[in-house]
Design an enzyme around this catalytic site. Structure first.
Site, PDB file in Angstrom:
ATOM      1  N   ASP A 169       0.824  -1.216   0.000  1.00 14.54           N
ATOM      2  CA  ASP A 169       0.000   0.000   0.000  1.00 14.54           C
ATOM      3  C   ASP A 169       0.852   1.257   0.000  1.00 14.54           C
ATOM      4  O   ASP A 169       2.035   1.234   0.330  1.00 14.54           O
ATOM      5  CB  ASP A 169      -0.938   0.011   1.218  1.00 14.54           C
ATOM      6  CG  ASP A 169      -0.185   0.062   2.539  1.00 14.54           C
ATOM      7  OD1 ASP A 169       0.843  -0.642   2.678  1.00 14.54           O
ATOM      8  OD2 ASP A 169      -0.612   0.816   3.435  1.00 14.54           O
ATOM      9  N   GLU A 216       0.219  -1.336   5.558  1.00 15.79           N
ATOM     10  CA  GLU A 216       1.231  -0.903   6.528  1.00 15.79           C
ATOM     11  C   GLU A 216       0.999   0.538   6.929  1.00 15.79           C
ATOM     12  O   GLU A 216       1.167   0.915   8.083  1.00 15.79           O
ATOM     13  CB  GLU A 216       2.637  -1.054   5.923  1.00 15.79           C
ATOM     14  CG  GLU A 216       3.774  -0.850   6.919  1.00 15.79           C
ATOM     15  CD  GLU A 216       4.257   0.596   7.027  1.00 15.79           C
ATOM     16  OE1 GLU A 216       5.048   0.885   7.931  1.00 15.79           O
ATOM     17  OE2 GLU A 216       3.824   1.452   6.222  1.00 15.79           O
TER      18      GLU A 216
HETATM   19 ZN   LIG Z   1       6.719   2.168   4.142  1.00 14.07          ZN
END
Ligand SMILES: [Zn+2]
Length: 442
Positions: A117, A212
């Site tokens: 992401d 994340e």
């Molecule tokens: Zn990162």
């Protein structure tokens, strides 16, 4: 073409390409594999940033956005094209694969992890990367029309990359080097090892995870299935960065209840919760805030405030590398809540939640994995630069889930915004570092 003729050609090609190995895959498959192996890390990176994988903390789904799953499926195809083993993609978007050992020696299983992401802070849709070759130290115009520039006056670290090739944005999106550079580097290192069977290595696992950037990358990471003795996230910044210390982190939500009365008749009756909140804020040490701290200095950070006369809530995050100081910061908040309640009985309450802890305590018993990474860098001609992370990483949470997991540079700068850039040469060095880690663990 007749079947016979096809067959004849095929065996001829087999003999020419690989006289010793009759199990060589059919030529078309082989060509595909060869193409995959010889793509550069830059080719891969430019390919990956085409995917819009911005995560979103409000959807309550895993992955939080469909673009990440689309990218995961694409990457799965890439890994299949490389003939990797044990490829799994679960419903939450966690993609794992194995490069088998090419020696019988008893070796640790090493993992390399990167996140798919990009930050919710800025759009990652329709990224138009550009390579500034042989950078000469001048201001880079990102977007002529909008007057957006990347200048060494504002970003002096640019000058560290004079003579190198820098990948930049067009000023309207982020770049996505965080962390697609990490993904490209891991895949390129694996491809290198495939192309160089003379380089002996143990079993290597690779893991690509979603979300994340919204703090949920490690959440549903199946550490058991991953099955590694230790791993590295390729998610650091500038070349040389090596990190195994991060903040201890907690959130504190303070609720202050007031008493609303018509303002004309409020004397000795009204309690304005906004004003009580204001005095609460000023009781915390003024300099212990993000904008006044660096290195190992911790802070209280007021991230949100919402209120009227009746009720005000303050949302804080608390950060400190040192566990004892972290605990005392939480106690200080509780102390101030009690103090406020002495003046306004029963008006103030607090909810403190621990978010993550400093991975240092989990890495210290296995310091050889830090030494391994340092040696791998030195052999690649990179000076290791150990810095405390002023934040958290997936690796911190994974370390507490039983997978020691320091963080290595992926090469980028100015993450989460339009000024993000990554030098090609830094990505190439990251590939070399991964290969060296595999090599040196034999
Ligand atoms: Zn990162």
């Amino acid at each position: 073409m007749s079947i016979l003729c096809k067959f004849t050609n095929y065996s001829l090609i087999l003999r020419m390409v690989s006289p010793h190995n009759l199990s060589t895959p059919p030529p078309h498959r082989n060509r595909n594999l060869i193409k995959r192996i010889y793509m550069t890390v830059t080719d891969r990176f430019l390919d990956f940033v085409k995917f819009d994988t911005q995560s979103d903390e409000l959807t309550n789904m895993t992955p939080s956005t469909p673009g990440q799953m689309e990218f995961a499926h694409y990457l799965k195809g890439v890994l299949e094209g490389m003939n990797l083993e044990d490829i799994t993609l679960d419903d939450n978007g966690y993609l794992f694969a194995t490069l088998p050992a090419n020696t019988d020696a008893e070796l640790p299983v090493i993992g390399f992890i990167a996140h798919m992401d990009t930050s919710p802070d800025m759009s990652g849709r329709n990224v138009k990367p550009r390579i500034v070759t042989n950078y000469d130290g001048s201001t880079i115009t990102l977007n002529e029309e909008k007057g957006i520039e990347l200048s060494p006056e504002q970003f002096p670290e640019l000058l560290d990359y004079m003579g190198q090739d820098i990948i930049v944005t067009d000023g309207t999106t982020l770049l996505g080097a965080d962390d697609k550079a990490g993904i490209a580097e891991i895949i390129s290192a694996v491809a290198y090892l495939q192309a160089h069977p003379e380089v002996k290595h143990g079993k290597i696992r690779i893991g690509f995870n979603p979300d994340e950037e919204i703090g949920l990358g490690a959440h549903k990471f199946n550490v058991e299935l991953f099955g590694c003795d230790f791993a590295y996230t390729m998610d650091g910044g500038a070349i040389g960065e090596l990190e195994y210390e991060n903040f201890n982190a907690a959130s504190a939500k303070i609720t202050i209840k007031g008493r609303n009365v018509h303002p004309g008749y409020a004397k000795h009756k009204m309690i304005n919760s906004i004003r009580v909140a204001n005095s609460f804020i000023t009781m915390l040490p003024r300099w212990e805030t993000p904008e006044h701290t660096e290195g190992y200095e911790g802070f209280y950070h007021l991230v949100g405030i919402q209120g009227d006369v009746e009720c005000t809530t303050l949302n804080y995050i608390i950060r400190d590398h040192d566990r004892a100081r972290f605990e005392s910061r939480k106690r200080e908040i509780e102390h101030l809540v009690r103090k406020t309640n002495m003046e306004y009985p029963g008006c103030c309450s607090v909810e403190i939640k621990d978010q993550y802890y400093n991975m240092r305590e989990k890495i210290e018993p296995v310091m050889h994995i830090i030494e391994l990474a340092e040696k791998a860098m030195v052999e690649a001609g990179v000076t290791p630069h150990v810095v405390p992370i002023r934040g958290g990483t997936d690796g911190a949470q994974l370390s507490f889930k039983g997978l020691p997991c320091p963080n290595i540079f992926a090469g980028g700068h100015n993450f989460h915004g339009r000024y993000e850039f990554v030098p090609v040469q830094s990505m190439e060095k990251a590939v070399e570092v991964i290969v060296n880690i595999c090599k040196l663990s034999v």
